[in-house]
Design a protein around this motif. Structure first.
Motif, PDB file in Angstrom:
ATOM      1  N   ARG A 250      43.733  44.392  13.610  1.00 18.88           N
ATOM      2  CA  ARG A 250      44.248  44.282  12.229  1.00 18.88           C
ATOM      3  C   ARG A 250      45.568  45.029  12.135  1.00 18.88           C
ATOM      4  NH1 ARG A 250      41.494  41.206  12.548  1.00 18.88           N
ATOM      5  NH2 ARG A 250      39.437  40.703  11.752  1.00 18.88           N
ATOM      6  N   GLY A 251      46.504  44.523  11.399  1.00 19.49           N
ATOM      7  CA  GLY A 251      47.777  45.221  11.262  1.00 19.49           C
ATOM      8  C   GLY A 251      48.842  44.332  10.668  1.00 19.49           C
ATOM      9  N   GLY A 252      50.048  44.477  11.186  1.00 21.94           N
ATOM     10  CA  GLY A 252      51.216  43.840  10.583  1.00 21.94           C
ATOM     11  C   GLY A 252      51.363  42.350  10.859  1.00 21.94           C
ATOM     12  N   GLY A 253      50.482  41.795  11.685  1.00 21.77           N
ATOM     13  CA  GLY A 253      50.506  40.346  11.896  1.00 21.77           C
ATOM     14  C   GLY A 253      51.542  39.851  12.884  1.00 21.77           C
ATOM     15  N   GLN A 254      52.079  40.766  13.710  1.00 25.07           N
ATOM     16  CA  GLN A 254      53.045  40.307  14.715  1.00 25.07           C
ATOM     17  C   GLN A 254      52.364  39.393  15.747  1.00 25.07           C
ATOM     18  OE1 GLN A 254      52.640  43.498  13.795  1.00 25.07           O
ATOM     19  NE2 GLN A 254      54.607  44.532  13.503  1.00 25.07           N
ATOM     20  N   GLY A 257      49.914  36.902  14.573  1.00 31.26           N
ATOM     21  CA  GLY A 257      48.743  37.517  13.939  1.00 31.26           C
ATOM     22  C   GLY A 257      47.649  37.850  14.935  1.00 31.26           C
ATOM     23  N   ARG A 259      48.232  39.704  17.881  1.00 35.39           N
ATOM     24  CA  ARG A 259      48.440  41.031  18.454  1.00 35.39           C
ATOM     25  C   ARG A 259      49.380  41.817  17.544  1.00 35.39           C
ATOM     26  NH1 ARG A 259      51.496  45.387  20.429  1.00 35.39           N
ATOM     27  NH2 ARG A 259      50.164  46.455  21.903  1.00 35.39           N
ATOM     28  N   SER A 260      48.788  42.392  16.494  1.00 35.25           N
ATOM     29  CA  SER A 260      49.577  43.204  15.578  1.00 35.25           C
ATOM     30  C   SER A 260      50.106  44.437  16.293  1.00 35.25           C
ATOM     31  CB  SER A 260      48.722  43.644  14.398  1.00 35.25           C
ATOM     32  OG  SER A 260      48.571  42.575  13.495  1.00 35.25           O
ATOM     33  N   THR A 262      54.203  46.736  16.632  1.00 39.40           N
ATOM     34  CA  THR A 262      55.621  46.468  16.908  1.00 39.40           C
ATOM     35  C   THR A 262      55.780  45.926  18.327  1.00 39.40           C
ATOM     36  OG1 THR A 262      56.257  48.204  15.385  1.00 39.40           O
ATOM     37  CG2 THR A 262      57.921  47.528  17.008  1.00 39.40           C
TER      38      THR A 262
END
Ligand code: PLP
Length: 409
Positions: A250-254, A257, A259-260, A262
């Motif tokens: 879960r995270g920023g959706g990089q 979506g 592998r969130s 940076t």
């Protein structure tokens, strides 16, 4: 002031060339093309930044993605950069399992995998099928794919796969200990016929054999940059756009979506550079390393009682020579080789210094006492013909010495 135990410039390690590095399957030396890319891209900033430096970092990341896609027969959008082969396997196996639940309901709960998989898959499947910590009934059931004495999945005996009951099938392309190839194309076909998604752990194969993701037809495929001369802690996950993946991160959706976190443009650029260099020389290295492997295996076979597990006739990676010498302890073999200037391994993960028989070998039906005498020599870009001469002359004496030292109990 940096403390003496934490110098500001870490030691580069032993002088290259002074020792024989025969553990390429664990990690390969960094390729000069990757080192160059690391140097050139070291100052990149936030690839998600909506400003000039961000756009530049983003361009480097996207160029690397495009390049990796071309080299592996995938589309750009199918390339997800991760932080390791382990992470790619986790994202794929967990992602497909939860994706199956979401799209096909609770009855799609069987996960098929062989006992000879890498811990990145074995542990993930065990976790999914063992229930969450703290209780709760497991949501998935494990079905073991049958393997033969070489660790290869018996396609004909693995039964039919069925989308109503099966969440996913996962199988490595080549085993990290033996180097033996699995019949992944036939297995993927079977899974696809039943509408069941298939994950391929191709960590040992990418950069060593040609890979065409679209022709293979798998839903997902895992690779790891440090296995083909790229940087450590950089993984690749290929995921078809129509793969039902519910990421456990879960995270920023990089990264679509999946592998969130940076993204790492520097790592991605170095990964692409290493992969391009590795792919360009697959044929040459395959021939060269295959000759080395055959020489070492023929010397091993002259040692009384030797068991050879790498099976080139049935299809194997060129750089692997995996064997066991009953009556010797694997740890003694690698320690004696270490003293003689050779970096080698038993091939299996050992835990806190406890010598355990490889789960791969015992899964192939090898008795524990034989499996404990395992030795894996793996060759790659750093290996020379002189290294192989030296290894061939060292091996019989090292086995004698290890046998004289006996087995630990
Ligand atoms: N899968 C296989 C077959 C491997 O050989 C390895 C590493 O040895 C992994 C997964 C894990 O890769 P990484 O070291 O990048 O986490």
């Amino acid at each position: 002031m940096p403390s003496p135990s934490h110098p500001s410039h870490p030691s580069p390690g032993p002088t290259p060339g002074a020792r024989i590095f025969a553990d390429h399957a664990a990690t390969a030396p960094l390729r000069p093309e990757a080192a160059r890319a690391i140097e050139e891209t070291g100052r990149l900033l936030n690839p998600a930044g909506q400003y000039a430096s961000g756009r530049h970092a983003q361009r480097v990341l996207e160029d690397a993605r495009e390049h990796v896609a071309e080299l592996l027969g995938a589309d750009r959008a199918e390339v997800i950069f991760t932080a390791s082969g382990t992470e790619s396997d986790n994202l794929a196996v967990q992602g497909l399992a939860y994706g199956a639940k979401k799209t096909r309901g609770p009855a799609a709960r069987r996960i098929h995998s062989a006992v000879t998989e890498h811990p990145a898959v074995v542990e993930t499947v065990d976790w999914l099928c063992g229930g969450v910590p703290g209780g709760g009934t497991p949501q998935f059931d494990h079905v073991a794919l049958p393997v033969d004495g070489s660790g290869r999945v018996q396609v004909g005996e693995s039964g039919a796969f069925d989308a109503a009951r099966d969440a996913l099938v996962t199988c490595m392309w080549a085993n990290n200990e033996t180097g033996n190839l699995q019949p992944v194309h036939a297995l993927v076909q079977r899974a696809t016929d039943g509408g069941v998604p298939f994950h391929v752990d191709a960590v040992q194969v990418v950069g060593h054999l040609p890979v065409d993701f679209h022709a293979l037809g798998a839903a997902t495929l895992a690779a790891s940059a440090h296995k083909f001369g790229g940087p450590k802690s950089m993984g690749i996950l290929l995921a078809r756009r129509d793969a039902a993946l519910v990421s456990p991160l879960r995270g920023g959706g990089q990264e679509r979506g999946v592998r969130s976190g940076t993204a790492n443009p520097q790592g991605a650029a170095a990964t692409a550079a290493a992969l391009a260099a590795a792919v360009a020389e697959i044929e040459v290295q395959h021939r060269r390393l295959g000759e080395y492997r055959d020489r070492v295996l023929s010397v091993a076979r002259t040692i009384p009682g030797a068991q050879v597990y790498t099976d080139p006739d049935g299809g194997a990676l060129a750089g692997h020579a995996h064997m066991a010498f009953p009556g010797a302890e694997g740890d003694s073999l690698i320690m004696l080789l270490d003293v003689a200037g050779v970096d080698a391994s038993t091939g299996s993960a050992c835990s806190a210094g406890v010598n355990r028989a490889s789960h791969v070998l015992t899964g192939m039906g090898v008795p524990v006492e034989v499996a404990r005498g395992a030795l894996r020599l793996t060759f790659g870009t750093a290996t020379t013909a002189q290294d192989v001469d030296r290894l061939c002359s060292l091996l019989p004496g090292v086995v004698d010495q290890a046998r004289a030292a006996g087995m630990a109990f």
